[in-house]
Design a protein around this motif. Structure first.
Motif, short mmCIF file in Angstrom:
data_model
loop_
_atom_site.label_atom_id
_atom_site.label_comp_id
_atom_site.label_asym_id
_atom_site.label_seq_id
_atom_site.Cartn_x
_atom_site.Cartn_y
_atom_site.Cartn_z
N GLU A 157 0.83 -1.21 0.00
CA GLU A 157 0.00 0.00 0.00
C GLU A 157 0.86 1.26 0.00
OE1 GLU A 157 -2.96 -0.43 -0.66
OE2 GLU A 157 -3.70 -2.28 0.25
N ALA A 158 2.13 1.12 0.29
CA ALA A 158 3.05 2.27 0.26
C ALA A 158 3.95 2.20 -0.98
CB ALA A 158 3.89 2.29 1.53
N GLY A 159 3.55 1.40 -1.97
CA GLY A 159 4.30 1.38 -3.23
C GLY A 159 5.37 0.30 -3.29
N SER A 160 5.24 -0.76 -2.49
CA SER A 160 6.18 -1.90 -2.52
C SER A 160 7.65 -1.44 -2.49
CB SER A 160 5.94 -2.74 -3.79
OG SER A 160 4.66 -3.33 -3.74
N VAL A 161 7.92 -0.56 -1.49
CA VAL A 161 9.25 0.02 -1.34
C VAL A 161 10.33 -1.07 -1.30
CG1 VAL A 161 10.71 1.47 0.13
CG2 VAL A 161 8.26 1.94 -0.03
N ALA A 162 11.32 -0.96 -2.16
CA ALA A 162 12.52 -1.82 -2.18
C ALA A 162 12.26 -3.25 -2.67
CB ALA A 162 13.22 -1.86 -0.82
N LEU A 163 11.01 -3.56 -3.04
CA LEU A 163 10.71 -4.92 -3.47
C LEU A 163 11.36 -5.24 -4.82
CD1 LEU A 163 9.09 -7.44 -2.57
CD2 LEU A 163 7.31 -6.70 -4.14
N GLU A 164 11.35 -4.25 -5.72
CA GLU A 164 11.87 -4.49 -7.06
C GLU A 164 13.34 -4.92 -7.01
OE1 GLU A 164 10.74 -1.50 -9.80
OE2 GLU A 164 12.00 -2.26 -11.42
N GLU A 165 14.12 -4.26 -6.14
CA GLU A 165 15.53 -4.62 -5.99
C GLU A 165 15.66 -6.07 -5.54
OE1 GLU A 165 14.01 -1.88 -5.12
OE2 GLU A 165 15.34 -0.17 -4.80
N LEU A 166 14.77 -6.48 -4.61
CA LEU A 166 14.82 -7.84 -4.11
C LEU A 166 14.51 -8.85 -5.23
CD1 LEU A 166 15.04 -9.83 -1.66
CD2 LEU A 166 12.56 -9.65 -1.50
N VAL A 167 13.45 -8.58 -5.99
CA VAL A 167 13.06 -9.50 -7.07
C VAL A 167 14.20 -9.59 -8.09
CG1 VAL A 167 11.43 -9.88 -8.97
CG2 VAL A 167 10.60 -9.12 -6.72
N GLU A 168 14.80 -8.46 -8.39
CA GLU A 168 15.94 -8.42 -9.32
C GLU A 168 17.07 -9.32 -8.78
OE1 GLU A 168 17.35 -7.70 -12.67
OE2 GLU A 168 15.95 -6.03 -12.32
N LYS A 169 17.32 -9.20 -7.47
CA LYS A 169 18.42 -9.96 -6.85
C LYS A 169 18.12 -11.46 -6.80
CE LYS A 169 19.70 -9.55 -2.51
NZ LYS A 169 19.68 -8.92 -1.16
N GLU A 170 16.83 -11.78 -6.63
CA GLU A 170 16.44 -13.20 -6.49
C GLU A 170 16.05 -13.82 -7.82
OE1 GLU A 170 16.56 -15.13 -3.85
OE2 GLU A 170 17.20 -13.59 -2.43
N LYS A 171 16.15 -13.04 -8.88
CA LYS A 171 15.74 -13.48 -10.22
C LYS A 171 16.29 -14.88 -10.57
CE LYS A 171 16.60 -11.74 -14.92
NZ LYS A 171 17.14 -10.59 -15.67
N ASN A 172 17.58 -15.09 -10.31
CA ASN A 172 18.20 -16.38 -10.67
C ASN A 172 18.36 -17.31 -9.47
OD1 ASN A 172 18.51 -15.66 -13.43
ND2 ASN A 172 20.19 -14.31 -12.78
N ARG A 173 17.78 -16.94 -8.32
CA ARG A 173 17.83 -17.84 -7.16
C ARG A 173 16.41 -18.27 -6.82
NH1 ARG A 173 22.22 -14.68 -3.43
NH2 ARG A 173 20.42 -13.32 -3.17
N PHE A 174 15.74 -17.51 -5.97
CA PHE A 174 14.39 -17.90 -5.56
C PHE A 174 13.47 -18.10 -6.77
CE2 PHE A 174 10.06 -16.69 -4.26
CZ PHE A 174 9.84 -17.59 -3.24
N PHE A 175 13.56 -17.24 -7.77
CA PHE A 175 12.62 -17.29 -8.89
C PHE A 175 13.06 -18.23 -10.02
CE2 PHE A 175 11.51 -13.18 -6.95
CZ PHE A 175 10.16 -13.39 -6.76
N SER A 176 14.26 -18.82 -9.89
CA SER A 176 14.80 -19.57 -11.03
C SER A 176 13.91 -20.76 -11.41
CB SER A 176 16.23 -20.05 -10.73
OG SER A 176 16.18 -21.00 -9.70
N GLY A 177 13.34 -21.47 -10.42
CA GLY A 177 12.52 -22.62 -10.76
C GLY A 177 11.04 -22.31 -10.98
#
Lengths: 464, 464
Positions: A157-177
């Motif tokens: 509700e406050a604009g997902s502060v700092a989430l984009e950086e996290l998703v970018e960082k986890e792109k090839n780890r958490f999100f890889s599968g």
């Protein structure tokens, strides 16, 4: 799974005042508590849970506030199964009983099959429905048909502060599968018919500050000789949109996608009882009279709303004050293919033009405090077809294929960073009142929604 | 008289949060306590004190709140002496440290000879200066040169609710022996030169409510298809005054007294250092460039100020709400010979015109919640001459003969009901910041003001 247990957990979760909009330490503490409670719940379910420290946030006034952790959780890692990632958020909009709530907004209260409480439908209820669906397989001692991942945040509700950086960082780890991403953070377009959502509007949130001095004036002592900041601000806000809802900022419609005959037909296919919609919304008359015009102005055209003014007299009573410094707040809902930074320039230039014509000696500062892109998906992706079949199984009907006028920035972000298909499967009814007083989720929606997610797991297993 | 004692009493009085503007029980209790403390002080001075029960007040929302008592007090009844009645009020405007106060507004704090605190200059300080002057004669064991009466109320900032009925009732009792009425509830026009005030502006306070429904909307879910109440309200408020301060309500200037050459000369005679005035006001540029224009627009022309909006989003942060129901607040300072009920009709008709042109489906309600007449006196009345002489004695200078842009409704009321000459003898400096953050009274003004009232008693004795 015991549905009563599900409701009890919802009650516990709603009781946590996880307001991310008002940047005060008390609510931040509540947000941290919310994320701890959710992490514990997922751990008890057998998930592998990581709470990612998100650092802190610098506010415009210089204050620094900690950002609640993001939960990354995984259940199962069978390489023969598909992997579905569920995104949800556990922060809520502000709520104050004095603003017109019929009950304490943080005490989940059932009235006539409706579960009232802040966050009941946006988004604590749907997050719990997904968890309940998983725990149903656990309770039945059945293997999960798919591998499940969760990404749960506390700043949506406050604009997902700092989430984009996290998703970018986890792109090839958490999100890889991850094969597919599911979000359930919007509403149906009717009270009883389920829907699947393939597009959302973006949002540019603006503040316009007008300042004479940092102290208020008495209207007796200074009224008549000042360029009053409120007069300037009201003129600025009044220059933004006309009485037919048309936005007056020059160039604002230039990049709006042209309307095709095919698109018009998709609106025609949707069942929307305008009379029922108007009644459930408790609105006497909309700006438009046809279903198609209404849907298009909610989904595929931009809109501008004025939210309020900070720094002026906002209490009951009659204070004779000339506010010395005021901040107007408004936002524009963006649609494909509007561009956030172009809109920022257009709005700023327009307000500067209007202000300069007033020859005011006050200072004006325009800021875009949030800029969120619109999103649109391909409705022939496999998980869209799976979701349709799950809806047929649980509800015995075809879903409405809809867009959402709200912004769920994470959708666009997942599509652009993770490059996986994103689907929005809303659970709540059109009259749930997210963001407003007396927010609720129907008991029926909460329970059938849990079933829908379970059926969706089975359909997704078929796909793989 | 011990001046330190006077300051200590001011500290005690400022510590009482006697806010009459915010209609909540807590502040009403403080108001009652304030009136009890003042009645005790007057009793200790030897006055005969009556606390008149004022009944209760019905608020627009149906709530009923008790009105604090009015104090009627008498000191001496020697028929060979004149009788001077002092009017003052002990209620204050709202004050919240979070709004920009440098200290707790209810803790009197001395910094560089300035006594900061809500009510220090408006009106607790001047009421105490009058009491201190009386107690000086007592301390010196001298007879009072005049009979003294006090009428002290606790609802001035809320429009002196029910006071007029009381004055009407006491016209031939409490007020029967009164020869002159003194009020000290406004400010000088400079930092160092005293003044006498012979006119005040009136005030018409308006609310304009625009309602779609009694619940807010989410701008994602409804933005684009609603007649948004805030858009209507901003257009209504924006139609009231132009960027040069000219009021746009048709007919509003019709009854303003024509400007005579003689009147222009009175403004020319007043010493006002515009540069100093601008600096002490911390305003970069006023609407007008000459002393005469500025004085006339503060005193003899009406002005319109927009105070704020109730019901919209007014907190820090970025809430994406479409307020369902909003109330705009503005007021017009009235001058001779404008008529309150004519102004009410003109404003209502104007807003109805503007609103009807918008074809909005919302409901609009215009209310005048306060209507206070302007007042003007004859500056050749004897007590004006006595006040001038007292000022010469204490300050060694001629006073500025001024009007006040603020409203002190009791002046007009005394003139019309009691038929006695009313004079305003302000004690505070131009930069005292009444009604705003960091209100203060200078230590020097407080002490010299006490001397001025004592000298005035002696001058009044000469008159009789």
């Amino acid at each position: 799974m015991d549905p009563k247990l599900g409701r009890m957990t919802l009650k516990e979760w709603v009781a946590i005042e996880s307001d991310s909009v008002q940047p005060v330490p008390r609510f931040r503490q509540e947000l941290f508590r919310m994320m701890t409670v959710a992490a514990d719940t997922l751990q008890r379910l057998g998930a592998h849970v990581t709470s990612v420290d998100m650092g802190s946030q610098q506010l415009p006034d210089g204050q620094s506030l900690p950002i609640p952790p993001v939960i990354l959780a995984e259940l199962g890692n069978d390489p023969t199964k598909g992997t579905v990632c569920f995104y949800g958020h556990l922060d809520v909009q502000p709520a104050d009983q004095g603003d017109g709530w019929l009950m304490d907004p943080y005490v989940l209260t059932e009235v006539d099959g409706k579960l009232y409480g802040r966050g009941a439908t946006d988004n604590k209820g749907p997050v719990l429905a997904w968890i309940n669906a998983v725990s149903a397989f656990r309770a039945l001692e059945q293997d999960l048909p798919v591998n499940i991942k969760f990404i749960i945040e506390g700043m949506e509700e406050a604009g997902s502060v700092a989430l984009e950086e996290l998703v970018e960082k986890e792109k090839n780890r958490f999100f890889s599968g991850v094969d597919y991403i599911v979000i359930s953070d919007n509403l149906w377009i009717s009270q009883r018919k389920p829907a699947i959502t393939y597009g959302t509007r973006g949002n540019s949130y603006f503040t316009v500050e007008v300042k004479c001095r940092d102290q208020d004036f008495h209207s007796g002592t200074f009224g008549g000789i000042l360029h009053e900041p409120m007069a300037d601000l009201v003129a600025l806000l009044g220059s933004l949109v006309d009485s037919s809802g048309h936005i007056l900022v020059p160039g604002i419609y230039d990049e709006v996608a042209p309307l095709t005959e095919e698109e018009i037909n998709t609106y025609k296919a949707i069942h929307l009882d305008l009379e029922e919609y108007r009644n459930s919304s408790r609105v006497e008359k909309f700006l438009f009279d046809t279903k198609e015009e209404i849907l298009m102005h909610l989904w595929r055209y931009p809109s501008l709303s004025i939210h309020g003014i900070e720094g002026a007299f906002d209490e009951p009573g009659a204070k004779t004050v000339i506010p010395g410094q005021v901040i107007g707040k408004f936002s524009i809902r963006l649609v494909p293919h509007m561009n956030v930074s172009v809109v920022e320039k257009q709005v700023t230039r327009h307000l500067e033009d209007v202000f300069s014509k007033r020859n005011s000696s006050n200072k004006m500062v325009v800021s875009m405090t949030l800029g969120l892109h619109p999103w649109i998906a391909n409705i022939n992706d496999t998980q869209y077809l799976a979701a349709k079949r799950a809806i047929r199984t649980v509800f015995g009907t075809e879903p409405d294929m809809i867009r959402d006028g709200s912004t769920i920035p994470i959708t666009k972000m997942f599509q652009e960073i993770v490059h996986k298909s994103v689907v929005l499967i809303p659970l709540g009814a059109v009259d749930d009142g997210e963001h407003s007083q007396n927010e609720k989720i129907n008991r029926w929606n909460y329970i059938e929604g849990t079933k829908l997610f379970a059926a969706f797991f089975l359909e997704m297993a078929q796909l793989h």
